[in-house]
Design an enzyme around this catalytic site. Structure first.
Site, PDB file in Angstrom:
ATOM      1  N   GLY A   9       7.957 -10.201  -6.652  1.00 58.11           N
ATOM      2  CA  GLY A   9       7.190 -10.030  -5.425  1.00 58.11           C
ATOM      3  C   GLY A   9       6.226 -11.179  -5.188  1.00 58.11           C
ATOM      4  O   GLY A   9       5.448 -11.535  -6.066  1.00 58.11           O
ATOM      5  N   PHE A  12       0.262 -10.913  -2.144  1.00 51.24           N
ATOM      6  CA  PHE A  12      -1.036 -11.393  -2.624  1.00 51.24           C
ATOM      7  C   PHE A  12      -1.165 -11.315  -4.139  1.00 51.24           C
ATOM      8  O   PHE A  12      -1.696 -12.219  -4.774  1.00 51.24           O
ATOM      9  CB  PHE A  12      -2.173 -10.598  -1.970  1.00 51.24           C
ATOM     10  N   VAL A  78      15.597  -7.468  -6.864  1.00 50.68           N
ATOM     11  CA  VAL A  78      15.512  -6.925  -8.221  1.00 50.68           C
ATOM     12  C   VAL A  78      15.943  -5.467  -8.169  1.00 50.68           C
ATOM     13  O   VAL A  78      15.366  -4.659  -7.445  1.00 50.68           O
ATOM     14  CB  VAL A  78      14.079  -7.050  -8.757  1.00 50.68           C
ATOM     15  N   GLU A 169      -4.975  -1.145  15.318  1.00 50.02           N
ATOM     16  CA  GLU A 169      -4.806  -2.511  15.813  1.00 50.02           C
ATOM     17  C   GLU A 169      -3.632  -2.623  16.791  1.00 50.02           C
ATOM     18  O   GLU A 169      -3.725  -3.302  17.815  1.00 50.02           O
ATOM     19  CB  GLU A 169      -4.647  -3.486  14.622  1.00 50.02           C
ATOM     20  N   ASP A 298      -0.274  -3.250  -4.146  1.00 40.21           N
ATOM     21  CA  ASP A 298      -0.033  -1.910  -3.609  1.00 40.21           C
ATOM     22  C   ASP A 298       0.805  -1.041  -4.531  1.00 40.21           C
ATOM     23  O   ASP A 298       0.746   0.190  -4.456  1.00 40.21           O
ATOM     24  CB  ASP A 298       0.680  -2.001  -2.247  1.00 40.21           C
ATOM     25  N   ALA A 314      -5.535  -6.154   0.784  1.00 37.02           N
ATOM     26  CA  ALA A 314      -5.280  -7.518   0.330  1.00 37.02           C
ATOM     27  C   ALA A 314      -6.253  -7.971  -0.764  1.00 37.02           C
ATOM     28  O   ALA A 314      -5.823  -8.534  -1.770  1.00 37.02           O
ATOM     29  CB  ALA A 314      -5.301  -8.479   1.517  1.00 37.02           C
TER      30      ALA A 314
END
Lengths: 431, 431
Positions: A9, A12, A78, A169, A298, A314
């Site tokens: 991955g 971040f 993966v 948002e 996460d 993040a």
């Protein structure tokens, strides 16, 4: 003998672990991601709303990590982890590790109703952002050309399921676009009449923020024409709208910003996971009994002393990635690992131009100051200098000209001759 | 009584006709395009090569025409024209016209081998540009991760069928990218070993240019590692490569820049068309016996006195669009139409950084001066001030930093749960 660190991955957590370990002696790093890029997810809704382009918030992992000569990047999937053999199985090869860092995040989920996805895309990838953009703009195109008023009303109705920051948002952006930008472009419809709903199961939206800030955000949304429905559980989604208990709204466009579930990798290993599939980690971010496997971002369930778990933000992922990298370096030096402590960076959400909420410990504020804070923080954390320059330029342009980015509807289908057997095709009429 | 002008196609011809007629009294205009945007096609190869983003070369037709209050824009597909009833049939409604302007261009074609499209996408739309970008970058990703040397060689081979300006620009871009940009991003492959071929059936590439300029372009391509095969007719394309008579090249990526054919609309009307389906027009750009129907741009076959037809170039389309608009205005004033005369704007093609060829009447030049001319002309003709600023900024950035735009591979598939019946999915492993 060099240690091989495999990172799954490039978000971040993964990228920050890689940077800590990059160019360090006696370490080889392989980073695998199903995408070829790192995505600055906090601004993904702006790509969905055509305020930014995909290149503004994403960068190829290879470019970002090019100067670390001990890092190899593979684009691949993966499939599983074999803890005993210390091997991961990918779609191209098995790879053996000394250390494994799992940081492949979460995906949206539909509470057991995956068939809703077709009618209500989520917002976790660039492909989804483009799909949402396509749907929103296509709805206006169809509304402009229909002469059926019921159909038109349905086309000009947008439902956002979920009242977290992403839902807020998205709804705020559609509100602002329909009220301030689109009007002069259409002849047969009044985009200002667009109906926008946030449907939230909890008693209020923005549950992670304090009630007074959430309440201010609700008022800001209402001023943009967004109606906020709380205590409202979606019971069905179909191609014509949403069912909420006994109530029903007809809508051509439904967007999903509700639940998330961890990616499935935890299930392929014999490890403890929580209700939504996140892997439970120790205080040093490794898995119990497996100090060679770390989980960050996460995908990790990191429990605080008060029983709460760290949220999927993040800054959490970023700090965990760095902490994992440092703990591996400590291992190699034969020193004791450090326990992970999250330094709270607060949280923020933007509703529209000059409107945002910021919460940082006991410090809470909203309005134009919060909006500028939001803006500066996001520019600052953007991936590269180039990204910062181009995003700032585009925001500045939009702010002062009231014109937003190009709301293009780019087809997913690229073929002219989708049925190779026929000599002419449905696409023959126009280029 | 207002006259209704219907324009089919929002390319250079359509948009320029619309601008001449916009805000003029006693005229209502409807413009229909299957896309919602106008595309600056001369720079499309730069989107395919990730040097520019899609928003840099395209703008929604609604935005471009917003200030003309008598213009309505519909995104839709025109299926046929009924000349007797003066009606066009679309996918949403029949529309009656007083004047009809057909400007829906050409599409690539495969000389009766439409099944080749799957293995060799053309470059006429943004969706195709994104598909080409995806294939080119995916080939490098796969080459990096394979351990099979034969497979790797195939993955690092790119064949461009067709040696016109588009083919040359694509090949030059891949050459430059592989020789100068990509090397430092990969650990297992040497992108400098990329094999690139232009396969052209004619005796030389760039047949519309003078032989000495074409020859210089060939030398420039060779310096970037591109091999130019002329007198080479492709006899088959499959998923593993290209057959050229008795010769065969294995290649994972084949791009199609060879033939074009007019969009099918001419076939739905009883009008004269040429070999590739373009509609034959009179000197005022209308169809013989049908002064109310005009054809402009690539779709029009406009014959010159020497028997040649005007080529499918942006300046031709632009001038024809304006001429059509003016002729309609002359009609409405009861005056005589003007015959169309093409003012030759010359032609140019770029091969790589500091390398281009320009031909303007008897004036011919190449090298860095030609490259700057190419650059200035393209910036000047870009759609809007905003486009000019952002394209210039990105080119400047790339020129001085040697770093190009974001080479992202964005999936066409946006779903996590493509099979809604299964509870987990193939995409479970990673976000």
């Amino acid at each position: 003998m060099k240690k091989h660190v495999v990172i799954v991955g490039g978000g971040f957590a993964g990228i920050n672990a890689a940077k800590v370990l990059g160019n360090k002696p006696d370490i080889e790093i392989t980073i695998i991601d199903r995408k070829n890029y790192h995505l600055f997810q906090p601004l993904l809704y702006q790509v969905a709303m055509a305020a930014l382009g995909e290149g503004d918030i994403a960068a190829p992992l290879r470019n970002m990590l090019a100067n670390y000569r001990n890092i190899t990047v593979f684009k691949g999937i993966v499939r599983s982890v074999d803890i005993e053999k210390k091997t991961i199985v990918t779609d191209f090869r098995e790879i053996t590790y000394d250390y494994l860092i799992l940081a492949c995040g979460v995906q949206h989920h539909y509470f057991g109703n995956n068939q809703w996805e077709e009618f209500a895309p989520g917002l976790k990838t660039l492909a989804q952002a483009k799909e949402i953009r396509r749907r929103v703009m296509e709805a206006y195109e169809r509304a402009e050309r229909t002469t059926d008023f019921v159909e038109r009303k349905k086309l000009l109705t947008f439902i956002i399921v979920g009242g977290g920051p992403t839902g807020v948002e998205l709804a705020g952006s559609i509100g602002e676009m329909s009220r301030y930008t689109l009007s002069k472009f259409y002849r047969n419809i009044d985009p200002k009449l667009t109906r926008i709903f946030i449907v939230e199961a909890a008693p209020r939206i923005l549950g992670s923020f304090s009630p007074d800030l959430a309440s201010k955000a609700t008022r800001s949304l209402e001023k943009l024409g967004v109606q906020v429905w709380t205590n409202s559980m979606v019971s069905n989604v179909d191609e014509n709208g949403v069912q909420i208990g006994n109530e029903r709204i007809e809508a051509a466009t439904v967007l999903w910003a509700a639940g998330v579930t961890a990616t499935g990798i935890g299930k392929t290993m014999d490890v403890d996971t929580d209700r939504i599939g996140r892997i439970i980690v120790d205080e040093d971010l490794s898995i119990p009994q497996h100090p060679e496997i770390f989980v960050g971002g996460d995908l990790a369930n990191f429990q605080l002393e008060d029983g709460r778990t760290l949220p999927g933000l993040a800054p959490v992922a970023l700090q965990q990635g760095r902490a994992i990298g440092k703990n591996i370096l400590l291992d190699l030096k034969g020193r004791t690992r450090k326990l992970f402590r999250y330094r709270d960076k607060g949280q923020m959400a933007t509703i529209g131009k000059n409107k945002a909420i910021v919460e940082f410990g006991s410090l809470k504020f909203d309005g134009i100051l919060a909006w500028f804070t939001w803006l500066l923080v996001h520019i600052y954390f953007l991936t590269s200098f180039r990204h910062r320059v181009f995003v700032l330029l585009q925001w500045g342009w939009s702010y002062f000209t009231f014109s937003y980015g190009a709301r293009l509807i780019v087809n997913r289908e690229w073929r002219f001759y989708p049925e190779a057997c026929s000599s002419s095709s449905v696409n023959d009429e126009e280029e």
